[in-house]
Design a protein around this motif. Structure first.
Motif, PDB file in Angstrom:
ATOM      1  N   THR A   1      -0.274   8.183   5.356  1.00 31.90           N
ATOM      2  CA  THR A   1       0.536   7.046   4.918  1.00 31.90           C
ATOM      3  C   THR A   1       1.744   6.838   5.831  1.00 31.90           C
ATOM      4  OG1 THR A   1      -0.112   7.447   2.622  1.00 31.90           O
ATOM      5  CG2 THR A   1       1.809   6.055   2.980  1.00 31.90           C
TER       6      THR A   1
ATOM      7  N   GLY B   1      -2.748  13.120   2.764  1.00 29.64           N
ATOM      8  CA  GLY B   1      -2.579  11.711   2.429  1.00 29.64           C
ATOM      9  C   GLY B   1      -1.187  11.207   2.772  1.00 29.64           C
TER      10      GLY B   1
ATOM     11  N   ALA C   1       2.574   1.655  -3.440  1.00 33.96           N
ATOM     12  CA  ALA C   1       1.637   2.023  -4.511  1.00 33.96           C
ATOM     13  C   ALA C   1       1.144   3.454  -4.344  1.00 33.96           C
ATOM     14  CB  ALA C   1       0.456   1.060  -4.509  1.00 33.96           C
ATOM     15  N   TYR C   2       0.745   3.790  -3.124  1.00 31.38           N
ATOM     16  CA  TYR C   2       0.229   5.149  -2.901  1.00 31.38           C
ATOM     17  C   TYR C   2       1.340   6.179  -3.066  1.00 31.38           C
ATOM     18  CZ  TYR C   2      -1.832   9.230  -0.751  1.00 31.38           C
ATOM     19  OH  TYR C   2      -2.294  10.496  -0.535  1.00 31.38           O
ATOM     20  N   GLY C   3       2.521   5.855  -2.526  1.00 33.33           N
ATOM     21  CA  GLY C   3       3.638   6.792  -2.613  1.00 33.33           C
ATOM     22  C   GLY C   3       4.039   7.078  -4.049  1.00 33.33           C
ATOM     23  N   ARG C   4       4.117   6.037  -4.854  1.00 30.50           N
ATOM     24  CA  ARG C   4       4.489   6.211  -6.266  1.00 30.50           C
ATOM     25  C   ARG C   4       3.453   7.075  -6.986  1.00 30.50           C
ATOM     26  NH1 ARG C   4       9.638   5.708  -6.291  1.00 30.50           N
ATOM     27  NH2 ARG C   4      10.475   3.621  -5.942  1.00 30.50           N
ATOM     28  N   ARG C   5       2.192   6.820  -6.686  1.00 29.89           N
ATOM     29  CA  ARG C   5       1.127   7.595  -7.326  1.00 29.89           C
ATOM     30  C   ARG C   5       1.195   9.062  -6.890  1.00 29.89           C
ATOM     31  NH1 ARG C   5      -5.375   6.554  -6.433  1.00 29.89           N
ATOM     32  NH2 ARG C   5      -6.102   8.328  -7.683  1.00 29.89           N
ATOM     33  N   LEU C   6       1.425   9.284  -5.615  1.00 33.47           N
ATOM     34  CA  LEU C   6       1.496  10.655  -5.099  1.00 33.47           C
ATOM     35  C   LEU C   6       2.678  11.408  -5.691  1.00 33.47           C
ATOM     36  CD1 LEU C   6       0.247  12.623  -2.930  1.00 33.47           C
ATOM     37  CD2 LEU C   6       2.089  11.854  -1.435  1.00 33.47           C
TER      38      LEU C   6
ATOM     39  N   TYR D   1       0.836  -1.198   0.000  1.00 28.40           N
ATOM     40  CA  TYR D   1       0.000   0.000   0.000  1.00 28.40           C
ATOM     41  C   TYR D   1       0.872   1.249   0.000  1.00 28.40           C
ATOM     42  CZ  TYR D   1      -2.547   3.886   2.054  1.00 28.40           C
ATOM     43  OH  TYR D   1      -3.052   5.127   2.311  1.00 28.40           O
ATOM     44  N   THR D   2       1.891   1.262   0.869  1.00 26.25           N
ATOM     45  CA  THR D   2       2.773   2.427   0.956  1.00 26.25           C
ATOM     46  C   THR D   2       3.474   2.671  -0.373  1.00 26.25           C
ATOM     47  OG1 THR D   2       3.151   2.006   3.314  1.00 26.25           O
ATOM     48  CG2 THR D   2       4.737   3.419   2.182  1.00 26.25           C
TER      49      THR D   2
ATOM     50  N   SER E   1       2.156  12.504  -9.281  1.00 29.16           N
ATOM     51  CA  SER E   1       1.103  13.496  -9.541  1.00 29.16           C
ATOM     52  C   SER E   1       1.663  14.909  -9.383  1.00 29.16           C
ATOM     53  CB  SER E   1      -0.071  13.296  -8.579  1.00 29.16           C
ATOM     54  OG  SER E   1       0.343  13.519  -7.242  1.00 29.16           O
TER      55      SER E   1
ATOM     56  N   ARG F   1      -2.211  17.033  -1.035  1.00 29.92           N
ATOM     57  CA  ARG F   1      -0.974  16.251  -1.052  1.00 29.92           C
ATOM     58  C   ARG F   1      -0.516  15.811   0.347  1.00 29.92           C
ATOM     59  NH1 ARG F   1       2.623  15.693  -5.229  1.00 29.92           N
ATOM     60  NH2 ARG F   1       4.781  15.131  -4.731  1.00 29.92           N
TER      61      ARG F   1
END
Length: 263
Positions: free
Chosen positions: A31, A27, A5-10, A2-3, A13, A24
């Motif tokens: 995390t 979230g 996937a979310y981190g890469r997406r953030l 989760y960390t 962006s 920004r």
């Protein structure tokens, strides 16, 4: 996962033009807090990951570090929820994942240390305590490990060779906060002082000489006497008894010195 996937997406962006906290940092703080709780709760034996060549932990730490490093220091300090998550994560790195943080480039290592130095001086007792604990983990590791053939200490020494004033700067800031800082900070800054003094005796000597030189002759004699009492019966050890004894001496030293020191 989760960390990561979310981190890469953030990180991929764009930075919002307005309300950056909501878009920004909120979230990111959540995390980091999730990761802090998972890794700081002693739920998992971290050595299992490397034993089975599972990169999940290392990937999560590196993405979390990238997220933390993407935030300007002034923003870290400005948003309370973000700052607590940020400095909680940094403290966790220096407590349980020294191999990861010490393996980074010196520029990255120093970006974290600059933030710690800034957070140490915060009027928020929680932040200053997290930063003081981070420094204690660093100094304790150096004192106990320097000279041994370990990759972590070799990497740390590379950073210290590139930044030879790191320990002296931290020592000066901690003692200045103890002697001249607000009362809510003084308990937090006491913990790393013994480990830092043992890790770098020359840094303490340099600060002591500087402080003595800033006082008039009468105060120099009083300060020298107070410093001698501070160092009496203090061993080159970081066991609990020696730490407690030194903390008591620091409290007495602070009370005595504040009665006559001039800035």
């Amino acid at each position: 996962k989760y960390t990561k996937a979310y981190g890469r997406r953030l990180l991929a962006s764009p930075v919002p033009d307005h309300d950056i906290y909501k878009g920004r940092y909120k979230g990111m703080a959540l995390t980091l807090n999730v990761l802090n709780s998972a890794l700081g709760g002693n739920y998992v034996c971290f050595g299992v990951f490397s034993l089975y060549n599972d990169p999940a932990l290392e990937n999560a730490l590196k993405v979390a570090m990238e997220m933390a490093l993407s935030v300007p220091l002034e923003d870290v300090i400005s948003y309370p929820k973000l700052s607590k998550a940020y400095f909680g994560f940094v403290e966790l790195l220096f407590r349980n994942h020294k191999g990861t943080i010490f393996s980074m480039d010196t520029s990255i290592f120093m970006q974290f240390m600059t933030a710690v130095h800034e957070g140490l001086q915060s009027t928020d007792a929680t932040l200053s305590s997290l930063c003081a604990n981070t420094i204690d983990h660093l100094a304790t590791f150096y004192f106990l490990t320097n000279g041994k053939d370990k990759i972590e200490i070799h990497n740390l020494n590379k950073h210290l060779q590139a930044q030879p004033n790191l320990f002296s700067s931290l020592t000066a800031t901690l003692f200045n906060l103890l002697l001249f800082g607000p009362p809510q900070n003084h308990w937090a800054v006491m913990r790393p002082l013994l480990s830092l003094m043992l890790a770098s005796e020359s840094s303490f000597t340099a600060y002591k000489d500087h402080l003595l030189s800033s006082q008039n002759p009468e105060n120099q004699a009083k300060l020298n006497d107070a410093l001698n009492k501070l160092l009496e019966d203090v061993n080159r050890s970081l066991d609990s008894a020696n730490r407690d004894r030194f903390t008591q001496k620091l409290t007495a030293f602070r009370v005595t010195a504040r009665n006559f020191l001039t800035i």
